[in-house]
Design an enzyme around this catalytic site. Structure first.
Site, PDB file in Angstrom:
ATOM      1  CB  CYS A  71      -8.553  28.130  81.479  1.00  0.00           C
ATOM      2  SG  CYS A  71      -7.076  28.448  80.480  1.00  0.00           S
ATOM      3  CG  HIS A  86      -8.941  32.681  81.505  1.00  0.00           C
ATOM      4  ND1 HIS A  86      -8.906  31.426  82.073  1.00  0.00           N
ATOM      5  CD2 HIS A  86     -10.219  33.129  81.679  1.00  0.00           C
ATOM      6  CE1 HIS A  86     -10.094  31.131  82.564  1.00  0.00           C
ATOM      7  NE2 HIS A  86     -10.912  32.143  82.330  1.00  0.00           N
ATOM      8  CG  ASP A 100     -14.488  31.572  82.265  1.00  0.00           C
ATOM      9  OD1 ASP A 100     -14.204  30.356  82.196  1.00  0.00           O
ATOM     10  OD2 ASP A 100     -13.647  32.445  82.534  1.00  0.00           O
ATOM     11  CG  ASN A 145     -10.531  47.790  78.571  1.00  0.00           C
ATOM     12  OD1 ASN A 145      -9.378  48.062  78.270  1.00  0.00           O
ATOM     13  ND2 ASN A 145     -11.557  48.543  78.209  1.00  0.00           N
ATOM     14  CG  ASP A 157      -6.441  51.325  83.914  1.00  0.00           C
ATOM     15  OD1 ASP A 157      -6.505  50.941  82.731  1.00  0.00           O
ATOM     16  OD2 ASP A 157      -6.903  52.413  84.316  1.00  0.00           O
ATOM     17  CD  GLU A 175      -5.924  50.466  76.122  1.00  0.00           C
ATOM     18  OE1 GLU A 175      -6.142  51.429  76.867  1.00  0.00           O
ATOM     19  OE2 GLU A 175      -6.436  49.349  76.298  1.00  0.00           O
TER      20      GLU A 175
END
Length: 560
Positions: free
Chosen positions: A312, A371, A394, A434, A436, A483
Site C-alpha cells: 500500500c 493502510h 486509493d 469509521n 464498527d 466517538e
C-alpha cells in the site's frame, strides 16, 4: 496615395484583385457625379512564412513554477499566460491571415479540444486566447493563455499561414513541443489551491514522509517522489496512454485521477505495479526495498511491463508522484487500524469459533494495522455544492469500482458526514475509517451470535506529513467526529453490551521461534486475547510494532 480619375458612362463597379484599405468619395471624370469609390493598395508580394519559433523557457518557467522539471521542452500550467516568439521572413502586415496551432493526440479535432487554433485581432477566437505583445521587425512576441479546463499532456506547436490556396503549416519541430499541466495557482482550474504554503508542499515538494507501524508506535519512512526528475513527466503521460484514456477526457481532473488510481496497480489493466503480500519476492524486489517512485515509473515506461512488487505505501508513494507531476495537489495518508469491508455492509465482522479462536476460513472482512492512500484537492462539479476539497483516491487493489480495481475520488467531508451514497466509493472509505467492529461467535450448530461491538478501534489515527516540516499532521477529525457523536452513517448494528470486571495483568513470554517464521516485511504482531466464563465471552485486539536495533554508521575521513 491619390487614385487616378475615373471615367464612366454612368454608374460603374470596378473590381481590383488586391487588398482593401479604405473608401472615399470621388468625382467621376466622365459623368462628374459624386460616387463612393473603393481604394486599394497592392498586397505584399512576398508570402508570409514562419522561420523560427522560440518557446521562451527562461521567461515562462519561473512564472509557471516549472523550473525544476528536468527536460528540454517548455512546461506550463493551464489558465495562465505564457509567451512565445515567432520570427517571420518579413514584418507582419495588417492583412496577413495566420494563427498558432496546438495539437495533441493522433487525431486532433477542434470540437474535442485536441486541435486549438489561437487567432489574433478580429479573426475570431477559440477557448484559448492570444494577443500580440510586441512586434519588432520580423520578430513578434505572442501571449497565449490556455483554457483553464484544457487537455493536460504534450502538445505540438505550429504556425499556420493562409496562402490564398489554404493554410500552410510551419515544419514539425520537436523542440517546440509544449507540456501543459493542471494549475493549482489558477482560480478557474478545478485543482485550485488558494494557500501558497500548501501549493509549495502538495504540488512542488518532491520529498516526503510515509507513516507506517501502529497507532501507538508510528514509524517514519522517507520517500522521494521525484516528480521533476528526467523522464518522469513523459512516464506519467505514458501511463495515461497505456490506460487508453481518451485524449478529450484528460482535462477532467475527476476522470483523470480515477484512471490513475486504476493504472497504478497491474490488476485488470496491466498497470504500473504488481501487489504482493505473500512474503515471497523472489520474482522481483521486496516492497520494503523501494525508497522512491522514479525507478518504478521509469522502468514501467521503458518496458511497458508491471513492476514487481508493491504494497500500500508503495502504491501511495508512486501515485503521489503521478499526481503532483501533472500539477494536481496531492498528499499521502496513513490510516491506522484500517478496515477492509469486503461484504459492503459498512461493518467489520470478525468471526470466532466456539473455543474462542479466530475463524479465519469464514471471516471475509479484515483490519490492517495501517493502510496508505492519497488525497487530492479538487473541485467536484459532478456533485452537489460543499463536496469539493480533499478527496480520497486509493490505488491499492482491494475492491473493484465500476469494473476496475480503484477507489475514489471520494469527498472526505462526505465520509465524515456519513453520506455514503455519493460517488465514488464513499461507503468503502467510510468503513475503512469509521466502521464498527462486530465480534461474532459460532456455536456448535453453526449459528453466529454477536458478543462484542467496538466502535473506536477502526480508524484510530489518521496521519499525513505537515506542511513545510517533517512533523506529523493528525487529520483524524477531518474524517470522523469524536466517538459518541451522532454523525454516523446508517448502520444495521443496533445492539451494545457493557462489561464490568476487575482488571489485572498476567505476564507471559512468547519465544522468538514461535513468530519469526510468520513475520513478513512488516515487523509487527497482532494479538487476539480472549476469555470466557460461563456465557460471558470477552476479547481484545492489540498490535505491537517490533523494535529493530538502531544502525549506526561511522564515517572516517582519511587523506588521499
Amino acid at each position: 496615395m491619390l487614385a487616378p480619375p475615373l471615367s464612366c458612362g454612368g454608374p460603374c463597379i470596378v473590381l481590383l484583385l488586391s487588398t482593401l484599405q479604405h473608401s472615399e468619395a470621388r468625382s467621376c471624370h466622365g459623368c462628374q457625379s459624386m460616387t463612393s469609390v473603393l481604394c486599394f493598395v497592392p498586397a505584399p508580394s512576398v508570402l508570409l512564412e514562419a522561420l523560427k519559433i522560440n518557446m521562451c523557457q527562461d521567461v515562462n518557467k519561473p512564472k509557471h513554477y516549472t523550473t525544476d522539471y528536468y527536460m528540454q521542452n517548455l512546461v506550463v500550467r493551464r489558465g495562465q499566460e505564457f509567451v512565445m516568439q515567432v520570427t517571420f521572413n518579413r514584418p507582419l502586415a495588417p492583412e496577413d491571415d495566420f494563427h498558432i496551432e496546438f495539437t495533441i493526440g493522433s487525431d486532433p479535432s477542434p470540437n474535442k479540444g485536441s486541435l486549438v487554433m489561437v487567432t489574433f485581432g478580429n479573426r475570431g477566437s477559440s477557448s484559448w486566447s492570444g494577443r500580440i505583445l510586441q512586434s519588432q521587425g520580423t520578430s513578434v512576441m505572442f501571449g497565449i493563455t490556455p483554457d483553464a479546463a484544457a487537455i493536460v499532456g504534450k502538445f505540438q506547436v505550429y504556425v499556420a499561414i493562409s496562402t490564398g490556396m489554404g493554410m500552410q503549416r510551419s515544419k514539425r519541430d520537436p523542440t517546440t513541443d509544449l507540456y501543459l499541466l493542471f494549475n493549482a495557482w489558477c482560480p478557474d482550474d478545478h485543482v485550485f489551491l488558494p494557500n501558497e504554503a500548501e501549493r509549495q508542499e502538495y504540488v512542488l515538494n518532491d520529498e516526503g514522509v510515509i507513516y507506517q507501524g501502529s497507532s501507538s508506535s508510528v514509524v517514519d519512512r522517507p520517500w522521494t517522489f521525484g516528480q521533476f526528475e528526467r523522464g518522469i513527466l513523459d512516464a506519467c503521460i505514458f501511463v495515461l496512454d497505456a490506460s487508453q484514456m481518451p485524449i478529450y477526457d484528460r482535462g477532467n481532473v475527476v476522470k483523470l485521477v480515477r484512471v490513475g488510481s486504476a493504472m497504478m496497480n497491474s490488476q485488470d489493466d496491466n498497470g504500473v505495479m504488481v501487489g504482493n503480500w505473500s512474503n515471497d519476492y523472489s520474482m522481483g524486489k521486496p516492497p520494503t526495498s523501494w525508497t522512491g517512485s522514479t525507478k518504478i515509473l521509469l522502468q514501467y515506461a521503458n518496458t511497458g511491463v508491471p513492476v514487481c512488487f508493491a504494497q500500500c505505501w508503495v502504491y501511495a508513494g508512486v501515485f503521489n508522484t503521478f499526481l503532483r507531476c501533472l500539477g494536481i495537489p496531492a498528499r499521502v495518508i496513513t490510516n491506522y487500524n484500517s478496515a477492509h469491508d469486503n461484504t459492503g455492509n459498512l461493518k467489520t465482522d470478525l468471526l470466532f469459533n466456539a473455543d474462542g479462536t479466530p475463524d479465519r476460513r469464514n471471516t471475509r472482512d479484515s483490519i490492517w494495522n495501517y493502510h496508505c492512500w492519497n488525497e487530492v484537492m479538487i473541485k467536484r462539479p459532478d456533485l452537489p455544492p460543499g463536496l469539493e476539497g480533499w478527496q480520497v483516491v486509493d490505488s491499492t487493489p482491494q475492491e473493484t469500482s465500476d469494473g476496475f480495481f480503484r477507489c475514489g475520488p471520494a469527498p472526505v467531508i462526505a465520509i465524515k458526514e456519513g453520506h455514503v451514497c455519493y460517488p465514488f466509493d464513499c461507503g468503502f472509505v467510510f468503513a475503512e475509517v469509521n466502521s464498527d467492529v462486530v465480534f461474532l461467535k459460532r456455536d456448535k450448530y453453526g449459528n453466529l451470535t454477536p458478543f462484542r461491538v467496538d466502535k473506536t478501534y477502526v480508524g484510530e489515527k489518521i496521519l499525513t506529513k505537515a506542511v513545510g516540516s517533517q512533523q506529523q499532521n493528525n487529520i483524524t477529525n477531518t474524517y470522523k467526529y469524536p466517538e459518541g457523536n451522532n454523525h454516523r452513517a446508517s448502520n444495521p448494528t443496533s445492539f451494545s453490551i457493557s462489561l464490568c470486571f476487575t482488571g489485572y495483568s498476567v505476564p507471559f513470554k512468547i519465544p522468538a521461534y514461535e513468530y519469526q517464521t510468520q513475520l513478513s516485511s512488516q515487523t509487527c504482531l497482532r494479538f487476539i486475547v480472549s476469555g470466557q466464563s460461563d456465557n460471558l465471552h470477552v476479547l481484545d485486539l492489540k498490535v505491537l510494532e517490533l523494535q529493530t536495533p538502531d544502525l549506526k554508521v561511522t564515517v572516517r575521513l582519511t587523506k588521499a
